[in-house]
Design a protein around this motif. Structure first.
Motif, PDB file in Angstrom:
ATOM      1  N   THR A  95     -21.264   0.935 -43.331  1.00 18.30           N
ATOM      2  CA  THR A  95     -21.832   2.500 -43.892  1.00 18.30           C
ATOM      3  C   THR A  95     -21.668   3.662 -43.326  1.00 18.30           C
ATOM      4  O   THR A  95     -21.404   4.607 -43.790  1.00 18.30           O
ATOM      5  N   ASN A  96     -20.346   3.458 -42.209  1.00 17.80           N
ATOM      6  CA  ASN A  96     -20.262   4.764 -41.506  1.00 17.80           C
ATOM      7  C   ASN A  96     -18.669   5.533 -42.434  1.00 17.80           C
ATOM      8  O   ASN A  96     -17.816   5.140 -43.239  1.00 17.80           O
ATOM      9  N   GLN A  97     -18.173   6.423 -41.994  1.00 18.48           N
ATOM     10  CA  GLN A  97     -17.292   7.689 -42.768  1.00 18.48           C
ATOM     11  C   GLN A  97     -16.801   8.422 -42.001  1.00 18.48           C
ATOM     12  O   GLN A  97     -17.214   8.889 -41.091  1.00 18.48           O
ATOM     13  N   GLU A  98     -15.139   8.616 -42.533  1.00 19.65           N
ATOM     14  CA  GLU A  98     -14.659   8.902 -41.907  1.00 19.65           C
ATOM     15  C   GLU A  98     -14.704  10.575 -42.134  1.00 19.65           C
ATOM     16  O   GLU A  98     -14.424  11.336 -42.958  1.00 19.65           O
ATOM     17  N   TYR A  99     -13.987  11.451 -40.911  1.00 17.60           N
ATOM     18  CA  TYR A  99     -14.369  12.909 -41.183  1.00 17.60           C
ATOM     19  C   TYR A  99     -13.071  13.490 -40.172  1.00 17.60           C
ATOM     20  O   TYR A  99     -12.735  13.743 -39.558  1.00 17.60           O
ATOM     21  N   LEU A 100     -12.282  14.622 -41.574  1.00 14.93           N
ATOM     22  CA  LEU A 100     -11.012  15.681 -40.509  1.00 14.93           C
ATOM     23  C   LEU A 100     -11.816  16.846 -41.216  1.00 14.93           C
ATOM     24  O   LEU A 100     -11.842  17.013 -42.687  1.00 14.93           O
ATOM     25  N   LYS A 101     -11.121  17.421 -40.487  1.00 13.85           N
ATOM     26  CA  LYS A 101     -10.875  19.582 -41.191  1.00 13.85           C
ATOM     27  C   LYS A 101     -10.547  20.352 -40.749  1.00 13.85           C
ATOM     28  O   LYS A 101      -9.598  19.566 -39.452  1.00 13.85           O
ATOM     29  N   LEU A 122     -12.873   9.428 -51.065  1.00 11.01           N
ATOM     30  CA  LEU A 122     -12.988  10.240 -51.073  1.00 11.01           C
ATOM     31  C   LEU A 122     -13.551  11.433 -51.314  1.00 11.01           C
ATOM     32  O   LEU A 122     -13.615  12.001 -52.554  1.00 11.01           O
ATOM     33  N   ARG A 123     -13.929  12.501 -50.777  1.00  9.45           N
ATOM     34  CA  ARG A 123     -14.466  13.637 -50.799  1.00  9.45           C
ATOM     35  C   ARG A 123     -13.616  15.033 -50.374  1.00  9.45           C
ATOM     36  O   ARG A 123     -13.431  14.909 -48.693  1.00  9.45           O
ATOM     37  N   GLN A 124     -13.388  15.921 -50.650  1.00  6.78           N
ATOM     38  CA  GLN A 124     -12.716  16.592 -50.326  1.00  6.78           C
ATOM     39  C   GLN A 124     -13.439  18.239 -50.945  1.00  6.78           C
ATOM     40  O   GLN A 124     -13.964  18.304 -51.699  1.00  6.78           O
ATOM     41  N   ASP A 125     -13.489  19.210 -49.526  1.00  4.44           N
ATOM     42  CA  ASP A 125     -14.424  20.111 -49.751  1.00  4.44           C
ATOM     43  C   ASP A 125     -13.125  21.322 -49.685  1.00  4.44           C
ATOM     44  O   ASP A 125     -12.879  21.420 -48.162  1.00  4.44           O
TER      45      ASP A 125
END
Length: 362
Positions: A95-101, A122-125
Motif C-alpha cells: 500500500t506504499n506510494q511514490e512521491y515526486l516534487k 496518480l494524484r497531482q497538485d
C-alpha cells in the motif's frame, strides 16, 4: 562497476571549490566550449547551459584537449545500474506510494508540482506564480503519458518507442521519462540505457565535494539542453532546456511514502487515516502554518462505527482539529510530517497516527 566509474569521474575533478571567481567562471565557460567540441563564441543556448551548470554544480573540470577520464556514456550506464537497485514503492509495502516534487521556472514564472502514485492512480497538485509561457502552462495538464501506457512499456524498445513517439526524439523523450511519476526502477535502468545509446551526450561537470552523492552534468548540444544526475542512485535532479528554451527543471524531492501520508503544496483537503479504505476520513481541512514545524487545520471526521461490521456500518460525523508535526527526511530531500493528531470535542476520542515516509526507507 558503479564505484569504478565514479572513481574515474572523480579523477576529472579532484579538487572542489565552493565559489567561482570571475576568472574561474570564464575558465568554466571555455571548458564547456571544449567539451562540446567548439572553439567559437557561445550562442544563447550554450551560455544558458553554462549558467545552469554553474547554478547546480560548483566546478566544471578543466580537461583541456584530453578526453574526460569518465565519459558521459559511463556516467549514464552507472546511473542506470544504480537506479535498478533502488526499491519501488510496492517492494517495501503493497500500500506504499511514490512521491515526486519538481519545480520548473524560466526566471519570470514558476510552476511547482507534487505527484503521488499509489495503486495505479496518480494524484497531482500544482501551483504557479508569474505569467506562464505555454510550455510552463502545459505542466498543469499532467504527464503526457498515462500510467497504464507507462506500465505496459517493460522493454528498452518499448520505452524507446514511447519516448520518441511522445516527445519526438529518443534523447529528449528519455529525459522526460526519467521525470515521469510511476517509472519503476527497472524501467529507469532501461531508459538510462536508451539515453546512453542515443548519442550526443558530453560530460560537462563532476561535483567532487566528498558527499556520497556526486552530481554529474551532461550536455546534449544537439537538443540544446543539459541535465544533472546522481550516478550513485540514478536520480535525475536537474535539467535545463528540457521543458522549453530557458526553462530550468529541478527535482526537489522524491521518496517512498507509507499508506497514509500528509502532503500537498498548501496542505491536503482530505486525509484517509484508515489507509486502504475510507472508514476513517478527515475532510474539509482548512490549514494554518502549513510547511512549518507544526501545522493545524479544522475540519470534520467521518468514522465508520463498523456495527455490526464495517461493510454495513454507519459513518458518524465529528468536528475535529487536526495537527501535523515532527517533520522527517527520507528518500531524496523529502521532508514530510510523520505524525497526525486528531482532537475531538470529547478528549477521550483523541488519536495520534504515524504517517509519512515508509519505515523501510526512512
Amino acid at each position: 562497476m558503479t564505484d569504478d566509474i565514479m572513481a574515474r569521474v572523480a579523477a576529472a575533478n579532484p579538487v572542489p571549490e565552493l565559489e567561482l571567481t570571475a576568472e574561474e567562471s570564464a575558465r568554466a565557460q571555455r571548458s564547456l566550449e571544449r567539451i562540446t567540441g567548439t572553439e567559437r563564441k557561445p550562442g544563447r543556448w550554450l551560455a544558458a547551459a553554462a549558467a545552469a551548470v554553474l547554478a547546480v554544480a560548483v566546478v566544471v573540470p578543466v580537461i583541456g584537449h584530453q578526453a574526460p577520464v569518465a565519459t558521459a556514456v559511463d556516467v549514464l550506464q552507472a546511473a542506470g545500474e544504480a537506479s535498478a537497485n533502488q526499491p519501488n514503492a510496492t517492494d517495501t509495502g503493497v500500500t506504499n506510494q511514490e512521491y515526486l516534487k519538481r519545480v520548473d521556472t524560466d526566471g519570470t514564472a514558476t510552476v511547482t508540482t507534487e505527484y503521488e502514485v499509489a495503486g495505479g492512480q496518480l494524484r497531482q497538485d500544482t501551483a504557479s506564480t508569474g505569467t506562464l509561457s505555454p510550455q510552463l502552462a502545459a505542466l498543469a495538464d499532467g504527464p503526457a503519458i498515462a500510467l497504464e501506457s507507462l506500465a505496459a512499456a517493460t522493454t528498452a524498445d518499448a520505452l524507446a518507442r514511447l519516448a520518441t513517439g511522445t516527445y519526438g526524439s529518443l534523447g529528449v523523450g528519455s529525459l522526460h521519462l526519467l521525470l515521469h511519476p510511476g517509472l519503476s526502477s527497472q524501467q529507469q535502468r532501461l531508459v538510462y540505457e536508451n539515453l546512453a545509446g542515443a548519442g550526443g551526450n558530453e560530460l560537462a561537470h563532476a561535483d567532487r565535494t566528498g558527499a556520497p552523492d556526486e552530481a554529474v552534468t551532461v550536455i546534449r548540444d544537439e537538443d540544446q539542453l543539459s541535465f544533472t544526475v546522481l550516478p550513485s542512485t540514478g536520480q535525475l535532479i536537474h535539467a535545463h532546456g528540457l521543458v522549453g528554451p530557458g526553462v530550468t527543471t529541478t527535482v526537489e524531492a522524491t521518496a517512498i511514502l507509507g499508506c497514509v501520508a500528509v502532503t500537498g503544496l498548501e496542505g491536503p483537503e482530505d486525509i484517509s487515516l484508515a489507509c486502504a479504505d475510507n472508514n476513517y476520513l478527515v475532510t474539509d481541512l482548512k490549514w494554518s502554518r502549513w510547511g512549518a514545524e507544526t501545522a493545524t487545520a479544522t475540519g470534520k471526521a467521518f468514522i465508520n462505527d463498523c456495527d455490526p461490521f464495517c461493510a454495513q456500518g454507519t459513518m458518524e460525523e465529528f468536528p475535529v482539529t487536526v495537527t501535523v508535526r515532527d517533520l522527517r527526511t527520507c528518500g531524496y530531500n523529502a521532508r514530510l510530517y510523520s505524525a497526525v493528531d486528531v482532537a475531538f470535542a470529547d478528549p477521550a476520542r483523541n488519536e495520534t497516527f504515524e504517517v509519512g515516509c515508509a519505515p523501510e526507507v526512512s
